[in-house]
Design a protein around this motif. Sequence first.
Motif, short mmCIF file in Angstrom:
data_model
loop_
_atom_site.label_atom_id
_atom_site.label_comp_id
_atom_site.label_asym_id
_atom_site.label_seq_id
_atom_site.Cartn_x
_atom_site.Cartn_y
_atom_site.Cartn_z
N LEU A 1 0.82 -1.21 0.00
CA LEU A 1 0.00 0.00 0.00
C LEU A 1 0.85 1.26 0.00
O LEU A 1 1.89 1.34 0.66
CB LEU A 1 -0.90 0.03 1.24
N GLY A 2 0.39 2.26 -0.74
CA GLY A 2 1.02 3.57 -0.71
C GLY A 2 2.21 3.72 -1.63
O GLY A 2 2.63 2.78 -2.31
N ALA A 3 2.77 4.94 -1.60
CA ALA A 3 3.88 5.27 -2.49
C ALA A 3 5.21 4.75 -1.98
O ALA A 3 6.19 4.70 -2.73
CB ALA A 3 3.95 6.79 -2.67
N THR A 4 5.28 4.39 -0.71
CA THR A 4 6.49 3.84 -0.12
C THR A 4 6.09 3.00 1.09
O THR A 4 5.08 3.27 1.74
CB THR A 4 7.47 4.95 0.32
N SER A 5 6.90 2.00 1.39
CA SER A 5 6.68 1.18 2.58
C SER A 5 7.75 1.47 3.64
O SER A 5 7.87 0.74 4.62
CB SER A 5 6.69 -0.31 2.22
N ALA A 6 8.49 2.55 3.45
CA ALA A 6 9.63 2.84 4.32
C ALA A 6 9.23 3.04 5.78
O ALA A 6 10.03 2.80 6.69
CB ALA A 6 10.36 4.09 3.82
N HIS A 7 7.98 3.46 6.01
CA HIS A 7 7.53 3.72 7.38
C HIS A 7 6.36 2.83 7.78
O HIS A 7 5.68 3.11 8.77
CB HIS A 7 7.13 5.19 7.53
N THR A 8 6.13 1.77 7.01
CA THR A 8 4.97 0.90 7.27
C THR A 8 5.29 -0.21 8.26
O THR A 8 6.32 -0.88 8.15
CB THR A 8 4.48 0.27 5.95
#
Length: 289
Positions: free
Chosen positions: A194-201
């Motif tokens: 999900l989303g434009a990045t998973s860096a903070h997921t």
Amino acid sequence: MDPGAVRAAYARRERRSNLLSEHGTLFLVAADHPARGMLGVGADPLAMADRRGLLRRLLVALANPAVDGVLGTADIVEELLLLGALERKVVIGSMNRGGLAGAEWELDDRFTGYTAKSILESRLDGGKMLLRLEDSDAATVPTLQSCARAVSELAASGLAAMVEPLPYRRDNGKLVLRRDTASLARAVAVASGLGATSAHTWLKLPAVDDGRVFDATTLPVVVLGGVPSGDLAADLDSWGRTLGHPVVRGLVVGRSLLYPPDGDVEAAVEGAARIMDRVRVSSKTREAG
């Protein structure tokens, strides 16, 4: 009553420098159930309806030094702020609470709580969203889209996005959680993208014994408490087995600890704190390797 006191409390709260504890773990108490109309615990349909009682239980839980913080809706977070209970604690704001428990539209889980903007402005540490997946119900689609947008918006501000993906099926109109490995692994895969990045997921997942569910992601995972079984020892054992997986970093538990069968919140939280030692040991082992 002074509404300005809430804004002042958000502004002066002393934040913790890191989301993770010094052990590389995260242990949160969940308190966002009432906003979805989920007030019952066990045989008591109104257990969580007593707000002062709930706050007293939360204060006991947050007093344990092993508890890193709370996951809650704005009303509860603000009450705890005014009580001074969230200093140097992690605070995750609950974002979508519109899918009221038992409602016909339950899967169309509108974002009626914190927004990514308000989480940033309130100096919280991240946002949590529930994503229930039911392939035959089109109400899943707008929730999926809204969660993706929230993940992107939170990440743009460097804030954690805690996604709770749960697969469901309908049984005579009632939503039933799918706990089989294939369904859960599929939900994990969907949420991870999900989303434009998973860096903070982060992912928030149920305790299961089949490690293939957690093998479906490399994102950090916290284990949710789920519906209390009425047997806290069995729940603790189940969570503890899951904590050994490399991607699992901790627990986010609400009703099971706040409303234990014997009523002893302090002992229940301490029991959960003890099993957190397992993930601490696992983290040290991973770092050493």
